[in-house]
Enzyme design. Structure first.
Site, PDB file in Angstrom:
ATOM      1  N   LYS A  62       0.853  -1.190   0.000  1.00  0.00           N
ATOM      2  CA  LYS A  62       0.000   0.000   0.000  1.00  0.00           C
ATOM      3  C   LYS A  62       0.888   1.238   0.000  1.00  0.00           C
ATOM      4  O   LYS A  62       1.943   1.259   0.662  1.00  0.00           O
ATOM      5  CB  LYS A  62      -0.881  -0.037   1.257  1.00  0.00           C
ATOM      6  N   SER A 137      -9.559   1.987   3.369  1.00  0.00           N
ATOM      7  CA  SER A 137      -8.736   2.713   2.424  1.00  0.00           C
ATOM      8  C   SER A 137      -7.834   1.812   1.574  1.00  0.00           C
ATOM      9  O   SER A 137      -7.358   2.242   0.531  1.00  0.00           O
ATOM     10  CB  SER A 137      -7.855   3.713   3.173  1.00  0.00           C
ATOM     11  N   SER A 161      -9.369  -0.506   7.520  1.00  0.00           N
ATOM     12  CA  SER A 161      -8.891  -0.418   6.132  1.00  0.00           C
ATOM     13  C   SER A 161      -8.216  -1.654   5.575  1.00  0.00           C
ATOM     14  O   SER A 161      -7.905  -1.691   4.382  1.00  0.00           O
ATOM     15  CB  SER A 161      -7.936   0.758   5.990  1.00  0.00           C
TER      16      SER A 161
END
Ligand code: GLN
Length: 472
Positions: A62, A137, A161
């Site tokens: 990420k 997210s 997330s």
């Protein structure tokens, strides 16, 4: 040989490498070829890495995780062009384990969001239905794993997330116990909540990756040595006491199809030998969201103060220093970070501190206590991960409160610092439903054991229906 990355687990991929049926570079190239074929539509990656460095199973990270020499933006314009001079500890650990980097995955700006629609670089899309969100997210990492663009990935979880996108994309995501994985070099959102964790297609892959990243790090003083990871093998749940918190399972916001799939999984858990009982977390669910939306923005407002046009990223030139900072922040941050900076600064203001931040901290203690007493009776707690299946792109962007509600069921245990695992448990309206298993502190091995047994018994097919023709 044409390799089917859609059906390849990280463990299988490791087998191929060990038996020398494939070279690390060929494996890496197969995932990049899948990204070439499918990522124009899905937009999981913000950037890919062509060169294969390492001899293991490749990984995606990420974009909140600093990678030496590779741009790291956290989904924000204010970090555009920022190239870290060092690796985050988790990036260094996967590198040391030989895992080549495939690329950096899309995220809501500063990991603030539940759909990746807050990314300054545009949303990612759900591989099951590209008109729907992949969650957030960490939607980029979750969608990449489901679409076969990476065998596994790392995400970050502040209030859901990792778990929520795993639920919406139909894969396995672990939010580890607070403090078991280093955050050194990870772009900070809310430091008392942020955790890094794995996303994969199976519970065993998730456990393997967790074993690579977990452990004390002298660079992050909140870390401790985690118990050694036990790769799960058992296919039953005998001897496990599973609590079903009423408020997390019967909330009015939970869709009927989600309840049904989770209900079927609970029945299966009983068949597998678990002792299942009802319990209560009344204050955790009622006050979880408001408590989180004071604490997280308060900490974010402090963490985001560092983006001043001097230390990182682009600068908007102006006549005075103050004007330069103001204009850089105005142009660099999107709406969601701005909203949270304002809310958080307000909650921390001298005259309001005790009424808002102080009160939220006291509520957090109640939530911790409530979970602690549930774990006196149970080894694990079970609920849906997300109240709904993946929602259409654009449906909630104009309504921040509707977006915040996506994390209703994941937030309470995050506030309590507890580990949680998403395991896909079926489909509703053709879209994945995720089951959330919550463990006590350092209960990862129990989560892996139960998650693995359930996963085997459920037999969920993680390949999206629309991609099954491609998968052989
Ligand atoms: N959706 C939640 C938020 O917007 C959680 C995000 C996260 O875990 N990073 O804060």
């Amino acid at each position: 040989m044409t390799l089917d990355t859609l059906r390849l687990t990280a463990e299988d991929a490791r087998g191929l490498l060990e038996r020398r049926e494939l070279s690390p570079a060929e494996l890496h190239a197969a995932y990049l070829a899948a990204a070439e074929a499918r990522d124009d539509e899905l937009h999981c990656y913000l950037r890919t890495v062509d060169e294969c460095v390492g001899d293991g199973v490749p990984i995606a990270l990420k974009d909140v995780i600093s990678t030496q020499g590779i741009e790291t933006t956290a989904g924000s314009r204010i970090l555009e062009g920022y190239v870290p001079v060092f690796d985050a500890t988790v990036a260094a650990r996967v590198k040391a384990a030989g895992l080549p980097l495939l690329g950096k995955t899309n995220t809501d700006e500063f990991a603030m969001g539940s759909s990746t629609e807050n990314s300054a670089w545009g949303p990612s899309r759900n591989p099951w239905d590209p008109d729907r969100v992949p969650g957030g997210s960490g939607g980029g990492s979750a969608a990449a794993v489901t679409a076969g663009l990476a065998p596994w990935a790392l995400g970050s979880d502040t209030g859901g997330s990792i778990k929520q996108p795993a639920a919406l994309c139909g894969n396995v995501g672990l939010r580890p116990t607070y403090g078991t994985v280093s955050r050194y070099g990870v772009v900070a959102f809310a430091s008392s909540l942020d955790q890094i964790g794995p996303v994969a297609t199976t519970v065993r892959d998730c456990a393997l990756l967790y074993s690579i990243i977990a452990g004390r790090d002298p660079c992050d003083s909140t870390t401790v040595e985690a118990p050694a990871v036990e790769l799960p093998v058992a296919e039953d749940l005998r001897g496990l006491r599973i609590g079903v918190p009423r408020e997390l399972n019967e909330h009015l916001g939970i869709e009927a199809g989600v309840k049904e799939a989770v209900g079927a999984a609970i029945a299966l858990a009983v068949e597998l030998g678990a002792e299942v009982g009802e319990c209560e977390l009344p204050r955790s669910v009622e006050y979880g969201l408001p408590c989180y939306y004071l604490i997280a923005p308060a900490e974010a407002s402090s963490n985001l103060a560092r983006y001043d046009g001097v230390r990182y990223g682009p600068r908007v030139e102006a006549a005075s220093f103050h004007e330069m900072v103001e204009r850089t922040r105005d142009e660099g941050f999107g709406d969601e970070p701005k909203r949270r900076i304002m809310l958080g600064t307000y909650a921390l203001a001298a005259g309001y501190y005790d009424a808002y931040y102080g009160q939220a901290q006291r509520v957090r203690t109640l939530i911790i206590d409530e979970h602690r007493s549930a774990f006196e009776r149970f080894d694990l707690l079970l609920s849906p991960t997300s109240p709904t299946v993946a929602f259409p792109i654009g449906e909630r962007t104009a309504d921040p409160l509707a977006m915040y509600a996506a994390d209703l069921l994941t937030i309470p245990s995050c506030l309590a610092g507890l580990p949680g695992l998403n395991v896909p448990c079926g489909l509703s309206e053709g879209l994945p439903v995720g089951l959330q298993l919550i463990g006590p502190q350092f209960g990862e091995n129990t989560l892996f054991r139960a998650g693995h047994a359930l996963e085997r018994a459920l037999g969920f097919d993680p390949v999206p229906v629309r991609l099954r023709e491609v998968a052989t």
